[in-house]
Design an enzyme around this catalytic site. Sequence first.
Site, mmCIF file in Angstrom:
data_model
loop_
_atom_site.group_PDB
_atom_site.id
_atom_site.type_symbol
_atom_site.label_atom_id
_atom_site.label_comp_id
_atom_site.label_asym_id
_atom_site.label_seq_id
_atom_site.Cartn_x
_atom_site.Cartn_y
_atom_site.Cartn_z
ATOM 1 N N GLU A 1 5.786 3.046 -10.667
ATOM 2 C CA GLU A 1 5.750 2.090 -11.765
ATOM 3 C C GLU A 1 6.211 2.725 -13.071
ATOM 4 O O GLU A 1 5.983 3.907 -13.316
ATOM 5 C CB GLU A 1 4.319 1.585 -11.964
ATOM 6 C CG GLU A 1 3.762 0.892 -10.747
ATOM 7 C CD GLU A 1 2.296 0.528 -10.902
ATOM 8 O OE1 GLU A 1 1.913 -0.516 -10.365
ATOM 9 O OE2 GLU A 1 1.540 1.282 -11.540
ATOM 10 N N LYS B 1 5.248 5.352 -19.445
ATOM 11 C CA LYS B 1 4.721 6.266 -18.432
ATOM 12 C C LYS B 1 5.373 5.963 -17.093
ATOM 13 O O LYS B 1 5.575 4.799 -16.748
ATOM 14 C CB LYS B 1 3.201 6.098 -18.310
ATOM 15 C CG LYS B 1 2.563 7.024 -17.265
ATOM 16 C CD LYS B 1 1.052 7.072 -17.390
ATOM 17 C CE LYS B 1 0.365 5.896 -16.777
ATOM 18 N NZ LYS B 1 -1.109 6.096 -16.704
ATOM 19 N N ALA C 1 -11.101 12.224 -7.848
ATOM 20 C CA ALA C 1 -10.452 12.932 -8.953
ATOM 21 C C ALA C 1 -10.859 12.419 -10.340
ATOM 22 O O ALA C 1 -10.836 13.158 -11.317
ATOM 23 C CB ALA C 1 -8.932 12.849 -8.804
ATOM 24 N N ASP D 1 -20.816 9.034 -2.893
ATOM 25 C CA ASP D 1 -19.491 8.885 -2.270
ATOM 26 C C ASP D 1 -19.707 8.836 -0.761
ATOM 27 O O ASP D 1 -20.636 9.478 -0.252
ATOM 28 C CB ASP D 1 -18.596 10.083 -2.626
ATOM 29 C CG ASP D 1 -17.120 9.816 -2.350
ATOM 30 O OD1 ASP D 1 -16.352 9.674 -3.318
ATOM 31 O OD2 ASP D 1 -16.736 9.742 -1.152
ATOM 32 N N VAL E 1 -13.185 0.659 -11.939
ATOM 33 C CA VAL E 1 -11.963 1.424 -12.198
ATOM 34 C C VAL E 1 -11.040 1.445 -10.981
ATOM 35 O O VAL E 1 -9.817 1.467 -11.107
ATOM 36 C CB VAL E 1 -12.327 2.875 -12.611
ATOM 37 C CG1 VAL E 1 -11.077 3.695 -12.874
ATOM 38 C CG2 VAL E 1 -13.246 2.876 -13.824
ATOM 39 N N ASP F 1 -7.225 -1.636 -8.614
ATOM 40 C CA ASP F 1 -6.148 -1.623 -9.605
ATOM 41 C C ASP F 1 -4.787 -1.964 -9.042
ATOM 42 O O ASP F 1 -3.772 -1.663 -9.628
ATOM 43 C CB ASP F 1 -6.110 -0.275 -10.310
ATOM 44 C CG ASP F 1 -5.789 0.853 -9.344
ATOM 45 O OD1 ASP F 1 -5.675 0.589 -8.142
ATOM 46 O OD2 ASP F 1 -5.641 1.989 -9.810
#
Lengths: 353, 353
Positions: B64, B77, B147, B169, B232, B235
């Site tokens: 992207e 970016k 990460a 997790d 988050v 996406d």
Amino acid sequence: MTPPSRQALVPFVSVDHMMRLVLHVGIERMMVELTEAIEADFRRWPEFDKTPRVASHSEIGVIELMPTSDGQQYGFKYVNGHPSNTRQGLQTVTAFGVLADVSTGYPVLLSEMTILTALRTAATSAMAAKWLAPAGSTVMAMIGNGAQAEFQALAMKAVCGIEEVRLFDIDPAATAKCRANLAGRGLRVIPCASAEEAMLGAQIVTTCTADKQYATILTDNMVGSGVHINAVGGDCPGKTELAPAILHRAGIFVEYPPQTRIEGEIQQLDPNHPVTELWQVIAGQAPGRSDAAQVTLFDSVGFAIEDFSALRHIHRRLQGTGLYQDLDMIADPDDPRDLFGMICRAEAAVSAA
Amino acid sequence: MTPPSRQALVPFVSVDHMMRLVLHVGIERMMVELTEAIEADFRRWPEFDKTPRVASHSEIGVIELMPTSDGQQYGFKYVNGHPSNTRQGLQTVTAFGVLADVSTGYPVLLSEMTILTALRTAATSAMAAKWLAPAGSTVMAMIGNGAQAEFQALAMKAVCGIEEVRLFDIDPAATAKCRANLAGRGLRVIPCASAEEAMLGAQIVTTCTADKQYATILTDNMVGSGVHINAVGGDCPGKTELAPAILHRAGIFVEYPPQTRIEGEIQQLDPNHPVTELWQVIAGQAPGRSDAAQVTLFDSVGFAIEDFSALRHIHRRLQGTGLYQDLDMIADPDDPRDLFGMICRAEAAVSAA
């Protein structure tokens, strides 16, 4: 600190390295190779993701991103267009580009593209002329003797066999610069006092002027039958070089119609005016020049696939030359989930040093 | 050969330089500064050119380009997303970006953005929590310890005063990594055996998992009243983390609706479902949290303005540090029309050497 791994390093071709690479290969040889690379990609045109460039306009210029992909590799170019830059001693157009691997998304090349764009634009012009100009063309008129002129002349010599270039620019200093740069390169170079004089005996007429307003570099009565026009300078909304009457007489060939209808000479025409996509001529899917009397026009605006071809060619050509510098551009922790840990280890290394 | 002029050189921040800059400023201080920089730009949101990112999709990932401009500066970016990369020891997401001067189109900064994206994503989350989370929040559940996890934890500590982070997790190794990285940084770090356990007593719940399929990290009955959810991980199209019932109960806050409706949690909702643009809350044009019992959701997907803010901040912060390298990226002939002559002079210099 652990040095970055091979995949984290991106080869970067600076301006200096690009000049050295061009000189290493030879500029005419490079033009021939780039023409072949672009032609090979035009032949497989349907394989590419195509999108009009993504432009950010301001009052005095534009910044554009030009992405494309063939499914294996991805490329994009950043390019600006600021006609008033020359007043500050800056380039009107500067560019850089990136080639990436579609399967990982990792960049594999970062390159200057100001010089490379000049090369690929000339190579694309020569490719179009090879397919469209009258057989046996040996004389080109070059109207507009700015930054692109010498590249156009040498590409037409190397690819199409042009022997004589007739120069005209409204600024005699530009013509003098172009003439001096082309001296000793095997072309007859004839400075002319008018566009009409430059066009005497020319089978190919290349216009490459930088005015950003509707200009009329060529009027209808200047263009004789059978001429191939390579219109390079008209490349954004409001910037054209040819009188509409020429467009109505000519067979018109374009790169990517959705972009050319906005940016090219044909912005002056009805949106349904028939045009031929150049790739179709090259792929044998559409006729090129109809006969010796037809006026053909390549309405060049520059398309992302040409940049992609050029980046791929440079990437191949770099191998073994050392004409690049590795950039530590991709964060590469040993455990890909441990990006933060990489910073912690850098901290430890800095503290220990 | 004449060395390139100052404007032809573009400062480049490598991964190593970015790590050193973060350590030089201090990671928590950097989070606070980035939050302030992003907030200042959100406050003047209408000044920006906004466009959904320009994506090139393949079967296994996406590349992207994310451009924006405030009329003075332009930034973009390059970012990829390849979930299968980790199997080859590569990063799922890598990025780099460029800041340019709109008045000339010349780049003024090239920077790695893999680390910078992690920082700006966490700073944006913390900014949203600062405006939306219940007053006096001190405990955050962190679901997904990959990460991004440590960055989220430290941003929430530095900006919102979080004192305890509860980790979960599906891979205990990720939790162990995250716990080890956060040791000694002034947070109580509690590893948990389930998402439910992680959420005990948490006023803020951050989900940041990497599955690229419709997943349900949080179910409706797990979310108590008054909680702020910072989602988050969802996406891209087909990648979500929350059960739709949560979305129907929550006050939903987004970055740029045309992008979030495609990529965010709200892709699961009717396209007309009401959402609030976060910038409007910050600019005082829309209410934030309605009351202590409301469930608020920041449906974070990442927007170009955050990258622009981060690049501008890094550009300012670099001054005087020497933590960059000048790249010869812009061709800079003495006469801007004489690009070809620059190559000729390089030829003469190479021959003479």
